[in-house]
Scaffold this active site. Sequence first.
Site, short mmCIF file in Angstrom:
data_model
loop_
_atom_site.label_atom_id
_atom_site.label_comp_id
_atom_site.label_asym_id
_atom_site.label_seq_id
_atom_site.Cartn_x
_atom_site.Cartn_y
_atom_site.Cartn_z
N GLU A 1 -10.72 -1.70 4.03
CA GLU A 1 -9.38 -1.21 4.33
C GLU A 1 -9.13 0.14 3.67
O GLU A 1 -9.88 0.58 2.80
CB GLU A 1 -8.31 -2.19 3.81
CG GLU A 1 -8.31 -3.56 4.45
CD GLU A 1 -7.15 -4.40 3.96
OE1 GLU A 1 -6.38 -4.87 4.81
OE2 GLU A 1 -6.99 -4.57 2.74
N ASP B 1 0.79 -1.23 0.00
CA ASP B 1 0.00 0.00 0.00
C ASP B 1 0.82 1.29 0.00
O ASP B 1 1.78 1.42 0.77
CB ASP B 1 -0.89 0.07 1.25
CG ASP B 1 -1.72 -1.17 1.45
OD1 ASP B 1 -1.73 -2.04 0.58
OD2 ASP B 1 -2.37 -1.26 2.50
#
Length: 540
Positions: free
Chosen positions: A247, A65
Amino acid sequence: MRKKYKLQLKSSLLVFAMVFLITSCKDNNAKKNMENKETEVIANVEEEMYRPNFHFSPKKGWMNDPNGMFYYNGYYHLYFQHYPDDSKWGPMHWGHAISTDMISWKEQPIALYPDELGFIFSGSAVVDVDNTSGFSTESKTPVVAVFTYHDMEADKAGEIKDETQAIAYSFDEGLTYKKYEGNPVVENPNIPDFRDPKVNWDEERKQWTMVLAAGQEIMFYASKDLKKWELLSKFGEGIGNHDGVWECPDFFPLPVKGTDETKWVLFVSINPGGPNSGSATQYFVGDFDGKTFKIDENFQKEQAKEHSFWVDHGRDNYAGVTWSNITTAEGGKLFIGWMSNWLYANEVPTEKWRSTSTIARELGLIRGDNTYRLVSSPVKELNAYRAKKVAEEAISVNGKTVLTTTETLSLSKTEINFTISDVAEGKYTFILSNSKDDELTFGYNATEKSFFVDRNKSGKIDFSDKFTDRISIAPRISSSADLNGKILLDKTSIELFYDDGQTVMTEIFFPNAPFETLSIVSDKEKFMLNNLEIHELKFN
């Protein structure tokens, strides 16, 4: 004498055998070393064949990420989930890279290391211009990182409260950080998957707003000083896709193009549950009163009919978020994502490093036929890298037609723009191919009103049975009679922007050799391919 002779003979034979054995072992070892070196050379060549030309990838180790992105004093900062000691996911750090244009990146030393409180999971960073945090005492502007601590020992013990939110601050524009002594700043309220804080400044309310993933919901917090946080509200129950864990949220206002209206947009990444399985990012459009996010009524109706509200319909754009402290001239946001999918991210065929980022993108909002739609396009800074150009006002396509080959320009660092008029019927297929019989096909099926990407013959595919378990499909959002498209090609990726960015698809691939030819074919007897421009992109 005979006995002594026999002893001498045995000794000679023994010495010969030993010499032969030693020599043989040396030869075998040398052969093995040579084979190992050859394997290593082949692996290195392959590694570099797959390392992208213009997408960020770490020099070594694992990346996922994007985190903590902010703009300050002419630099775009990109942090990322990073494990420097292996090419598979492990103890998370914050890696760091900087750029002046979001295209050419320079990797920096690691910014945040794990410690006794846990791994450093995803989060965000803000430029505290007014020193609301009080961290600065010497007129230096603090940059404050907000991140999740993940306690692996608590995780292994099965404890729910394994994730908390913490902060760190920097006085050297994000190069180094000092962790706050009062961490954590947000305790875990007994919720699993409680993570990924994204903080933005709410100018209207003069407060910091945080969105935080909490299981299957998003929790909204507010703070005046980035240290003390108040829970405002929750969002998500019964809305959107819930086929996986929520998320990496993001939350920001966007002006609606061509109007005086502004709407708030909420991003929620989900894994699994994406439109083509695995990881993806959905979005919601509505209004925010400083405390509660209320989804737009028409948006909710359209979403309930068919959930086509995805930031990217391809399989390889996940956990993307926006840069803080900057908007475009039109008030849009700047975005980047992780170009992989948790279905196979740990298995892709690179060993020294794994994963890349998407191209940086400009995000906007339009009023569609029935509701609001997100649109995205590569940042304009990419135009400065255009070099060789092939341009044709119109090409008549009747049967398979070659558009360009590597004899003219590279297909491993390429931008292609086109328009197809009157796409009411027919299937239009672009084909990337090479001498190894690898093929990547993609295009538009007008009968089904959907775009597709097929990587079943794209090269190395056997590293995961999930990599080619389907042909990726995306709905066409626009109802225009004409279809325009922008294609970005790097060594191992394709990014497709259709209808001025209303439908976007991102996919990775691993050919056995660089693609050499771009062709197009259709089951329509004849059609016109208009406004064709092919640019080779030049990088140092």
